[in-house]
Every structure is written in structure tokens, then in C-alpha cells.
Design an enzyme around this catalytic site. Structure first.
Site, PDB file in Angstrom:
ATOM      1  N   ASP A  48     -57.913  12.073 -33.738  1.00  0.00           N
ATOM      2  CA  ASP A  48     -58.977   9.761 -33.306  1.00  0.00           C
ATOM      3  C   ASP A  48     -58.799   9.033 -34.744  1.00  0.00           C
ATOM      4  O   ASP A  48     -58.664   7.927 -34.717  1.00  0.00           O
ATOM      5  CB  ASP A  48     -60.159   9.991 -32.428  1.00  0.00           C
ATOM      6  CG  ASP A  48     -59.881  10.688 -31.174  1.00  0.00           C
ATOM      7  OD1 ASP A  48     -58.501  10.069 -30.572  1.00  0.00           O
ATOM      8  OD2 ASP A  48     -60.718  11.228 -30.581  1.00  0.00           O
ATOM      9  N   GLU A 127     -26.521  28.419  -9.462  1.00  0.00           N
ATOM     10  CA  GLU A 127     -27.896  28.078 -10.399  1.00  0.00           C
ATOM     11  C   GLU A 127     -28.831  28.340  -9.234  1.00  0.00           C
ATOM     12  O   GLU A 127     -28.722  27.867  -7.783  1.00  0.00           O
ATOM     13  CB  GLU A 127     -27.826  26.894 -11.327  1.00  0.00           C
ATOM     14  CG  GLU A 127     -26.865  26.578 -11.602  1.00  0.00           C
ATOM     15  CD  GLU A 127     -26.466  25.139 -12.345  1.00  0.00           C
ATOM     16  OE1 GLU A 127     -27.190  24.720 -11.156  1.00  0.00           O
ATOM     17  OE2 GLU A 127     -26.149  24.914 -13.092  1.00  0.00           O
ATOM     18  N   LYS A 129     -31.690  26.809  -7.575  1.00  0.00           N
ATOM     19  CA  LYS A 129     -32.589  25.861  -6.927  1.00  0.00           C
ATOM     20  C   LYS A 129     -33.760  25.544  -7.419  1.00  0.00           C
ATOM     21  O   LYS A 129     -34.972  26.174  -6.930  1.00  0.00           O
ATOM     22  CB  LYS A 129     -31.835  25.405  -5.340  1.00  0.00           C
ATOM     23  CG  LYS A 129     -32.765  23.991  -5.423  1.00  0.00           C
ATOM     24  CD  LYS A 129     -31.999  23.728  -3.649  1.00  0.00           C
ATOM     25  CE  LYS A 129     -32.270  22.341  -3.613  1.00  0.00           C
ATOM     26  NZ  LYS A 129     -33.703  22.201  -3.301  1.00  0.00           N
ATOM     27  N   ASP A 131     -37.738  24.226  -7.399  1.00  0.00           N
ATOM     28  CA  ASP A 131     -39.036  23.846  -6.468  1.00  0.00           C
ATOM     29  C   ASP A 131     -39.715  23.038  -7.278  1.00  0.00           C
ATOM     30  O   ASP A 131     -41.275  23.360  -7.707  1.00  0.00           O
ATOM     31  CB  ASP A 131     -39.121  24.599  -5.286  1.00  0.00           C
ATOM     32  CG  ASP A 131     -39.832  23.436  -4.196  1.00  0.00           C
ATOM     33  OD1 ASP A 131     -39.565  22.578  -4.353  1.00  0.00           O
ATOM     34  OD2 ASP A 131     -40.262  24.682  -3.876  1.00  0.00           O
ATOM     35  N   TYR A 239     -29.153  20.374 -15.790  1.00  0.00           N
ATOM     36  CA  TYR A 239     -29.270  20.695 -14.767  1.00  0.00           C
ATOM     37  C   TYR A 239     -27.581  20.287 -13.821  1.00  0.00           C
ATOM     38  O   TYR A 239     -27.199  20.667 -13.684  1.00  0.00           O
ATOM     39  CB  TYR A 239     -29.479  21.710 -13.550  1.00  0.00           C
ATOM     40  CG  TYR A 239     -30.164  21.115 -13.038  1.00  0.00           C
ATOM     41  CD1 TYR A 239     -29.616  19.940 -12.055  1.00  0.00           C
ATOM     42  CD2 TYR A 239     -31.394  21.661 -11.912  1.00  0.00           C
ATOM     43  CE1 TYR A 239     -30.842  19.012 -10.924  1.00  0.00           C
ATOM     44  CE2 TYR A 239     -32.359  20.735 -11.734  1.00  0.00           C
ATOM     45  CZ  TYR A 239     -31.863  18.953 -10.811  1.00  0.00           C
ATOM     46  OH  TYR A 239     -32.904  18.850 -10.022  1.00  0.00           O
ATOM     47  N   LYS A 303     -21.559  25.069  -6.984  1.00  0.00           N
ATOM     48  CA  LYS A 303     -21.230  23.805  -7.523  1.00  0.00           C
ATOM     49  C   LYS A 303     -20.143  23.788  -8.554  1.00  0.00           C
ATOM     50  O   LYS A 303     -19.612  24.779  -9.071  1.00  0.00           O
ATOM     51  CB  LYS A 303     -21.945  23.042  -8.855  1.00  0.00           C
ATOM     52  CG  LYS A 303     -23.387  22.961  -8.920  1.00  0.00           C
ATOM     53  CD  LYS A 303     -23.810  22.486  -9.953  1.00  0.00           C
ATOM     54  CE  LYS A 303     -25.169  22.405  -9.917  1.00  0.00           C
ATOM     55  NZ  LYS A 303     -26.673  21.814 -10.644  1.00  0.00           N
ATOM     56  N   LYS A 327     -30.047  27.864   1.378  1.00  0.00           N
ATOM     57  CA  LYS A 327     -31.281  28.766   1.169  1.00  0.00           C
ATOM     58  C   LYS A 327     -31.944  29.928   0.837  1.00  0.00           C
ATOM     59  O   LYS A 327     -31.238  30.116   1.645  1.00  0.00           O
ATOM     60  CB  LYS A 327     -31.922  27.341   2.501  1.00  0.00           C
ATOM     61  CG  LYS A 327     -31.620  25.449   1.662  1.00  0.00           C
ATOM     62  CD  LYS A 327     -32.738  24.713   0.443  1.00  0.00           C
ATOM     63  CE  LYS A 327     -33.730  24.581   0.857  1.00  0.00           C
ATOM     64  NZ  LYS A 327     -34.423  23.265   1.176  1.00  0.00           N
ATOM     65  N   CYS A 421     -56.066  10.789  25.965  1.00  0.00           N
ATOM     66  CA  CYS A 421     -56.095  10.515  24.766  1.00  0.00           C
ATOM     67  C   CYS A 421     -57.389  11.160  23.943  1.00  0.00           C
ATOM     68  O   CYS A 421     -58.168  10.639  24.435  1.00  0.00           O
ATOM     69  CB  CYS A 421     -55.603   9.305  24.330  1.00  0.00           C
ATOM     70  SG  CYS A 421     -55.809   9.156  22.626  1.00  0.00           S
ATOM     71  N   CYS A 424     -58.586   8.285  22.539  1.00  0.00           N
ATOM     72  CA  CYS A 424     -58.688   6.716  22.957  1.00  0.00           C
ATOM     73  C   CYS A 424     -59.151   6.601  24.354  1.00  0.00           C
ATOM     74  O   CYS A 424     -59.335   5.714  25.061  1.00  0.00           O
ATOM     75  CB  CYS A 424     -57.253   5.426  22.587  1.00  0.00           C
ATOM     76  SG  CYS A 424     -56.694   5.766  23.373  1.00  0.00           S
ATOM     77  N   CYS A 447     -49.365   9.241  24.158  1.00  0.00           N
ATOM     78  CA  CYS A 447     -50.997   8.068  24.390  1.00  0.00           C
ATOM     79  C   CYS A 447     -49.846   7.205  25.236  1.00  0.00           C
ATOM     80  O   CYS A 447     -49.460   6.182  24.414  1.00  0.00           O
ATOM     81  CB  CYS A 447     -51.505   8.297  23.527  1.00  0.00           C
ATOM     82  SG  CYS A 447     -52.778   7.027  23.638  1.00  0.00           S
ATOM     83  N   CYS A 453     -54.537   1.750  20.969  1.00  0.00           N
ATOM     84  CA  CYS A 453     -55.638   3.319  20.673  1.00  0.00           C
ATOM     85  C   CYS A 453     -55.975   2.825  19.144  1.00  0.00           C
ATOM     86  O   CYS A 453     -55.095   2.760  18.099  1.00  0.00           O
ATOM     87  CB  CYS A 453     -54.446   4.525  21.079  1.00  0.00           C
ATOM     88  SG  CYS A 453     -54.933   6.285  20.313  1.00  0.00           S
TER      89      CYS A 453
HETATM   90  S1  IVH Z   1     -28.244  19.670  -8.793  1.00  0.00           S
HETATM   91  C1  IVH Z   1     -27.475  16.116  -6.408  1.00  0.00           C
HETATM   92  N1  IVH Z   1     -29.009  21.704  -9.175  1.00  0.00           N
HETATM   93  O1  IVH Z   1     -32.693  19.738  -5.499  1.00  0.00           O
HETATM   94  C2  IVH Z   1     -26.693  16.800  -7.279  1.00  0.00           C
HETATM   95  N2  IVH Z   1     -29.763  20.146  -8.429  1.00  0.00           N
HETATM   96  O2  IVH Z   1     -33.648  18.798  -2.878  1.00  0.00           O
HETATM   97  C3  IVH Z   1     -27.416  17.307  -8.633  1.00  0.00           C
HETATM   98  N3  IVH Z   1     -32.573  20.682  -8.252  1.00  0.00           N
HETATM   99  O3  IVH Z   1     -32.209  16.314  -5.878  1.00  0.00           O
HETATM  100  C4  IVH Z   1     -28.192  17.793  -8.717  1.00  0.00           C
HETATM  101  N4  IVH Z   1     -32.524  22.929  -8.923  1.00  0.00           N
HETATM  102  O4  IVH Z   1     -34.070  17.602  -7.705  1.00  0.00           O
HETATM  103  C5  IVH Z   1     -29.159  20.349  -8.699  1.00  0.00           C
HETATM  104  N5  IVH Z   1     -30.049  23.870 -10.303  1.00  0.00           N
HETATM  105  C6  IVH Z   1     -30.468  22.605  -9.494  1.00  0.00           C
HETATM  106  C7  IVH Z   1     -31.140  22.304  -8.720  1.00  0.00           C
HETATM  107  C8  IVH Z   1     -31.560  20.819  -8.421  1.00  0.00           C
HETATM  108  C9  IVH Z   1     -33.274  22.044  -8.498  1.00  0.00           C
HETATM  109  C10 IVH Z   1     -33.307  19.468  -6.592  1.00  0.00           C
HETATM  110  C11 IVH Z   1     -32.872  18.419  -7.015  1.00  0.00           C
HETATM  111  C12 IVH Z   1     -32.091  17.845  -6.486  1.00  0.00           C
HETATM  112  C13 IVH Z   1     -32.692  18.360  -5.147  1.00  0.00           C
HETATM  113  C14 IVH Z   1     -31.719  18.430  -3.756  1.00  0.00           C
END
Ligand code: IVH
Length: 710
Positions: A48, A127, A129, A131, A239, A303, A327, A421, A424, A447, A453
Site C-alpha cells: 500500500d 476434450e 467439458k 463445468d 480450449y 470437435k 454428456k 392457490c 391467493c 392458479c 395473485c
Molecule cells: S468448445 C461453442 N470445449 O461448454 C464452441 N467448450 O455448454 C466452442 N465448454 O459455451 C467451445 N469445456 O463454455 C468447448 N473443452 C471445451 C469445453 C467447452 C467447457 C463450455 C463452453 C460452452 C459450453 C457449452
């Protein structure tokens, strides 16, 4: 020789300049230790002091302040709110596949689209995905210039200073190797370890713990004070990329290695494969490793590796065709239903919600689950006191999957659909709806109280103020609950009279009660901010306006179609003022507008109460702009095209995309409305003849390609 006064000044200024330069680099060095490495080398008080010295010199010699002064950047006071960033290429989402079959059908679709035979080698990159939250990092000449959230895909928030605090995100990359402009896209996430420690701190401080690592990451990334973000230990995986001046490779796999080389963190669990079977082996392999990764993933993204193929495949409005997210199955656990409460939605739908004995599923503590509707409760025979399987998938509301009947005890209570309801007291009913040509009862109980309501009224206001609608800052769910309870906002219209009604006579919660930052009894800055935000949002595009009205079944993208058709709210009020078949036909003629939403729009505009709402909003100062977005005229804008026979240069699907991108529609039958006919190989002769009779312009495939490429 005696020195003059100006000599003195020059001498001092020169000294200050040198000192400032030293201090700038000193602070920058310690910013790096603190924000990026999370490893401070000096005490906060010493840091600081460095900043204070800079400020002191800058105050005395304002001409010496440089644009890169730390006074403008990280560590600076919170800015109050984030600016907006327009993504030069939209940030899209990904289409999902739940099974191997869905992946196969995606792959078939692509092969047909590109007209690629089985003999051609196909390669995919797979790759995890992640979260978390997607973010875009823009580098210019090797320096990180802008960090942004995805936002609505077109417009994100400027979180540059927060992004700079993320461990591993390089602030500078090798200028000689990197393209002049490089936009890296990837995911910001929080590891399980950091999530647990953050929640411990939250609890110690008497704050609500975060539900899951994704929410914790979101909350941390959106801190207005970058110093707060830096304490939250976020991480990043690159990615993808957005707008780049050039790319040194023509495929994803090599580009990922290139990004790694430039210093970006990438997820090392990725691979390149040639067959769907190999992709599925990789999927199962990662699924097995999932519990030990230390961060949340919810599937595998496949991809297409070649970028020229991606280019041809293009994107829909929502997602690129060249990627799919396979998924993982949702995670599950067993717990007990303690009680069932009923929530009333914006359009009056009654939703039973189970209160659960809290249970951890996939790292998140779950204590509520939606039971969707009373038919579902009956079908699954769910009762209060039952032990049940609960499932959670990502951010989706947890669901009760099934009852464990063997564990059912004597003390359980049947859940009956309420005839009144609970908010209300109005009657509840199931509406009769059209399904195809048949009338049938809706699944949902509603309702019948309408705007009388209070639960429905509140939900309408929340929807009205929400992000994709009027997007009023400072008017979130909690504030609306409070202002509704205090009768300050009873309908969306009241929002626009707040300033006029309360500026000089603020209610208690908008007044300072301690003199800390304002004079006791005077209006709070937060209330003034709210008034400003309302003022700045009064002018709204027609599609957002329609969406904000909360018309049943009307999402934002359908609202855009409707807005593009009617152009202005006056035009809509005029056209939708009497109930006749033409209106329905008119709405149904729009591609993407179905019967359900068309009827609901007509019902809304013919309802006096809702019509008055529109007029009252306009009276209150809301300006609904004429809709003129995205209407780029091309030679074939708004035209209808038909193809007969097969094409040689591309698949029908690719031809359709090209036609649609240019603003035309591909139709499946020939009529007076058809403008152009493309005659491919082996055309249907009767169609050709009919087209000639109708005066439709006919092209060979080659002529068509020349015509649209001109
Ligand atoms: S490719 C839209 N690669 O998933 C194409 N996305 O539910 C470019 N995500 O919006 C994205 N891991 O935020 C890609 N290995 C991965 C990913 C990934 C997570 C996310 C991304 C996208 C969302 C769709």
C-alpha cells in the site's frame, strides 16, 4: 552560478519521473506475485505504501502519469459495475448428445453435409467439458487487453482486471510467436479443494455457502473488486479461440499445442481420434477418472479437427455444427423428503417442490428438488417421508427420480393437488389445450387469480427486470420481493415512477441510517443508482420488450422473429386487435413460430388487462424502438428457393445453410411464392415445367453458385 526557479522544477520533475518509473515496475512486479502467483513477497502495508507514493507523485506531477500507471489497474478501487464488451464473433454454446447413438447421428449428419465418403480419414479431437464459465481473453501485440464473460453470447461483461488475477493466465505472451490479435476462449473454474476452503470461509463469516464449484466460480469472477477475485483462487483452461489476425495451423490439435507453447493452461486430458468407437473409449476412460480430477466436468466435447471443414459446416444461431458435447450421466444420491411446498410461477403454474434432508451430490449440497407437476407426483407415487433417489446434472434443478418403496414407513403423507392457490386462494384449474387437432388437458395446474395473485404478479416483475428483458441493475429477485412487500412496486409500470414518487420522500430502506457514507435521512447512493439504471433502460428494442411482457411460451428468439415481422409495437397493437383467422395464419407463416406460441400471443394482445399494461408502460416513458436489427439486404433476402434433383458441389444441407445465411428460405414445395428454382442432377421434370409456367427464375447448379457468389 545561481540556478533559476524553472531549472529547479525541471530537476525535480526529472527526479520524479525516474522515481515513478521505478515505483511502477515495483508495483507491477508485486501485482504479479500477489494476483498471478498468489505468492506475495511483501506485507500488504508495504505494498500500500508503494501505491501511496505513486499517487503522491502523480498528484504533484499530473503530466507524468502514464496510461499504464498501476493507479488505473488491478488493485485499484472497485469500479462499481462492469462495462460491456461486444464479442466480435458470438460465443455460442454446444449441442448435446446423451448417448452413443446421438453421437453417431451427429457424425452421419456431418459426413452427409460435407459429402465425405467412408474412405476419407476423419479426425476428431476429444476434450473434457469443463463445468465452469466461459471467458474470452483478447491479446493485442502479445499483451492481455480485454477479458470478458460470455454474457448473452453477443455482449459480455468486461472483467479484464478480474481475469488478470487468475493463476496461470498470462498477462503477456511471446509477441514474435503470437498473432498480432489473438482471442483465446476457455473456461474459468474452481477446483474442488478451493471450493471447500472458500465455503468454510463463507460459513465462518456467517455467509451462505455456494451450492457448487461453478456457482462459486461465477460469484468470484463477478466480484467488483479484483482483489476479492484474486483471493478466490480461480483457474483457467484454454480450449478455443475467437477473432484472430492469423492462425499458424489449420487444425485444432496443433493449435492446442501452440496455445500451450504460448503459455496458456490447457487441459492435458485430450486426444486425437479417427473413429467414433475410439471417441467412446476415451469418454469411458475419462468418466472413470472423473472423481479424481479435482474439478467438475460434465461430459466430453468432440470437435472436428480440420478448420476448413469447420468453416464449411458453419454454426446455427446457437451452436457450431462441428462440435458436440457427449454428456456424462447425472450424479445421484438417496435422501428423504421432509416436506412438499407449492410455488406459483409467472403464468400461474403450480410447481410442487420437495424439501429434502440435505445431501451432497457431486460436490454440491442439495436440499430442494423440483417435482415438476402433480401428475408427475402421482405417477411416481411420491409422498412426504419417502426415501427417494435424487439426481443433479450441472446447474439444472435437482430432480427426484424415484421412490425407494421398500423403505417406505407408516408415517408418510400423500400429496394432493390443491384445489385453491396457496397464495391467493383462487381456484386452480387444468387448462384445456390443443395438441395437434385434439383438445387435451394440460399437465400443469394453474392458479386462476391472474394478476390478482401476488405470487404471479411478483414473478412477472422479476421476469420484466431480468437480464434478457429490461435488465435493470439493482432490481434483482430479492429487491423485488422487498419492494413488493412494501407496496412500492406492484406492477412493472411502477418501476418507471419510482424516481418521481420517492426521490424527495424516500422510504426507510432508501435512506441513510448511519452517517457513514451519507447524511442520515438522505437518499442512499444505491437508490440513486437504481433510478439511473431505470432511466437508462427506458429505451428498449421491440423483441426485448415483447419478451419482458412474459407472454406464455414466448422466448427471446421467437420474440425476435415476431419483432422482425411487425417492426413496431404500434404495428403489433394494430394488427393484433381483433380475433380472426388471418392473424393466426400471419403468425404461423413465420418460420419458427408454432401454434402454441401464436395462440398465446393473440390471447395476450386481445386481453384488455395486458393491452393496458403496454399502454401504461408507454405512458410511463418506456420507448419501444422500431426493430431494424440484422436486416442485411442481399440479392436473395426474404426470397424463397427450391431445389430439385441432387447437387454436385455440396450437400442439400450445406446448400440450405448458404441460402439461409443470405437471408432466404429453402422451401420444400413449389408455389406462387417461390422465387428461384435450382435444377440439379435428375430434376423432377413436372416441377421444372410448373416453375416455367409460374415464371419462377430457374438456375443450373453452376449458375446458382455464380449468382450468389457474385
Ligand atoms: S468448445 C461453442 N470445449 O461448454 C464452441 N467448450 O455448454 C466452442 N465448454 O459455451 C467451445 N469445456 O463454455 C468447448 N473443452 C471445451 C469445453 C467447452 C467447457 C463450455 C463452453 C460452452 C459450453 C457449452
Amino acid at each position: 552560478m545561481k540556478k533559476s526557479k524553472s531549472d529547479d522544477n525541471l530537476f525535480l520533475e526529472d527526479k520524479a519521473k525516474k522515481e515513478l518509473k521505478k515505483l511502477y515496475s515495483e508495483v507491477k512486479k508485486h501485482d504479479g506475485y500477489y494476483y498471478t502467483d498468489h505468492n506475495p513477497k511483501i506485507l500488504d502495508s508495504e505494498y500500500d505504501e508503494l501505491r501511496r507514493s505513486i499517487l503522491k507523485i502523480e498528484k504533484n506531477f499530473p503530466s507524468l502519469i502514464l496510461p499504464n500507471s498501476p493507479s488505473f489497474s488491478v488493485g485499484a478501487e472497485p469500479s462499481g459495475k462492469f462495462g460491456k464488451v461486444k464479442h466480435s464473433l458470438p460465443m455460442l454454446s454446444i449441442q448435446n448428445a446423451k448417448s452413443r447413438d446421438e453421437v453417431i447421428s451427429w457424425n452421419e449428419g456431418i459426413k452427409n453435409f460435407l459429402m465425405i465418403g467412408d474412405d476419407e480419414t476423419f479426425s476428431y479431437v476429444a476434450e473434457p467439458k469443463i463445468d465452469g464459465l466461459s471467458a474470452s481473453l483478447l491479446y493485442e501485440n502479445g499483451t492481455l487487453k480485454v477479458g470478458a464473460t460470455r454474457g448473452n453470447g453477443q455482449l459480455g461483461e468486461d472483467i479484464t482486471e478480474n481475469i488478470k488475477t487468475i493463476k496461470g493466465v498470462p498477462l503477456n505472451i511471446d509477441k514474435k510467436k503470437a498473432p498480432k490479435i489473438l482471442e483465446i476462449r476457455g473456461e474459468v473454474y474452481m477446483s474442488h479443494d478451493n471450493f471447500y476452503s472458500l465455503n468454510n470461509i463463507q460459513i465462518q463469516q456467517g455467509k451462505e455457502p455456494f451450492k457448487n464449484p461453478r456457482n462459486a466460480a461465477a460469484g468470484s469472477l463477478k466480484q467488483l473488486d479484483p482483489k476479492e477475485t484474486s483471493k478466490r483462487s480461480l483457474e483457467f483452461f484454454a480450449y478455443a479461440w475467437g477473432d484472430c489476425s492469423s492462425l499458424p495451423f489449420d487444425n485444432h490439435y496443433e493449435l492446442m499445442h501452440f496455445f500451450k507453447d504460448l503459455g496458456f493452461p490447457i487441459n492435458e486430458n485430450f486426444g486425437i481420434f479417427n473413429t467414433i468407437d475410439d471417441l467412446i473409449i476415451f469418454y469411458n476412460d475419462i468418466l472413470e477418472k472423473r472423481p479424481d480430477l479435482g474439478y467438475d466436468i460434465d461430459g466430453i466435447v468432440y470437435k472436428i479437427n480440420r478448420l476448413d471443414w469447420r468453416e464449411r459446416l458453419q454454426s446455427t444461431e446457437h451452436h457450431p455444427r462441428w462440435a458436440i458435447a457427449h454428456k456424462f450421466p447425472a450424479e445421484r444420491a438417496v435422501t428423504k423428503i421432509i416436506d412438499v411446498e407449492v410455488q406459483i410461477g409467472r403464468t400461474g403454474v403450480l410447481t410442487p417442490v420437495a424439501r429434502l434432508q440435505p445431501v451432497t451430490i457431486g460436490g454440491a449440497l442439495i436440499s430442494n428438488a423440483s417435482l415438476h407437476n402433480f401428475e408427475e407426483v402421482k405417477r411416481k407415487d411420491i409422498r412426504i417421508g419417502d426415501m427417494v433417489w435424487v439426481q443433479r446434472a450441472g446447474d439444472v434443478i435437482p430432480q427426484v427420480i424415484s421412490v425407494i418403496k421398500e423403505k417406505r414407513s407408516e408415517n408418510i403423507k400423500v400429496i394432493n393437488p390443491p384445489s385453491k392457490c396457496p397464495v391467493c386462494g383462487s381456484d386452480t384449474e387444468k387448462e384445456v389445450i390443443l395438441s395437434g387437432n385434439m383438445e387435451k388437458e394440460e399437465k400443469y395446474l394453474r392458479c386462476m387469480g391472474g394478476l390478482n395473485c401476488s405470487a404471479q404478479a411478483i414473478e412477472r416483475i422479476k421476469h420484466f427486470s431480468s437480464k434478457n428483458a429490461f435488465d435493470i441493475e439493482g432490481l434483482g429477485q430479492k429487491q423485488i420481493d422487498d419492494y413488493f412487500a412494501e407496496k412500492i412496486i406492484k406492477s412493472p409500470v411502477d418501476i418507471f415512477y419510482l424516481e418521481e414518487r420517492f426521490k424527495d420522500n424516500p422510504p426507510f430502506f432508501w435512506r441513510y441510517t448511519s452517517g457513514h457514507s451519507g447524511k442520515i435521512g438522505t437518499i442512499k447512493d444505491s437508490a440513486l443508482k437504481l433510478f439511473n439504471s431505470i432511466q437508462s433502460k427506458k429505451e428498449v428494442e421491440l423483441d426485448r420488450f415483447l419478451f419482458s411482457l412474459g407472454i406464455r411460451h414466448l422466448g427471446l428468439s421467437t420474440a425476435s422473429l415476431i419483432a422482425n415481422h411487425y417492426k413496431s409495437i404500434e404495428g403489433m397493437l394494430d394488427a393484433l386487435s381483433s380475433d380472426n383467422h388471418q392473424i393466426l395464419g400471419d403468425l404461423l407463416s413465420l418460420d419458427g413460430v408454432g401454434k402454441k406460441v401464436a395462440i398465446s400471443i393473440i390471447d395476450f394482445f386481445l386481453n384488455d388487462e395486458f393491452r393496458s399494461l403496454i399502454y401504461d408502460l408507454i405512458d410511463a416513458g418506456v420507448i419501444v424502438k422500431k426493430f431494424d436489427r440484422n436486416i442485411i439486404e442481399t440479392k436473395i433476402s426474404n426470397k424463397t428457393v427450391l431445389i430439385t434433383g441432387s447437387l454436385e458441389s455440396m450437400s442439400r444441407a450445406e446448400a440450405k445453410v448458404k441460402i439461409e445465411i443470405l437471408g432466404a428460405k429453402l422451401s420444400s414445395s413449389l408455389s406462387k411464392k417461390t422465387n428461384f428454382l435450382i435444377a440439379g442432377n435428375k430434376p423432377t421434370l413436372s416441377k421444372l415445367q410448373k416453375a416455367k409456367d409460374l415464371g419462377v427464375r430457374i438456375f443450373s447448379e453452376e449458375e446458382w453458385n455464380d449468382f450468389i457468389n457474385e
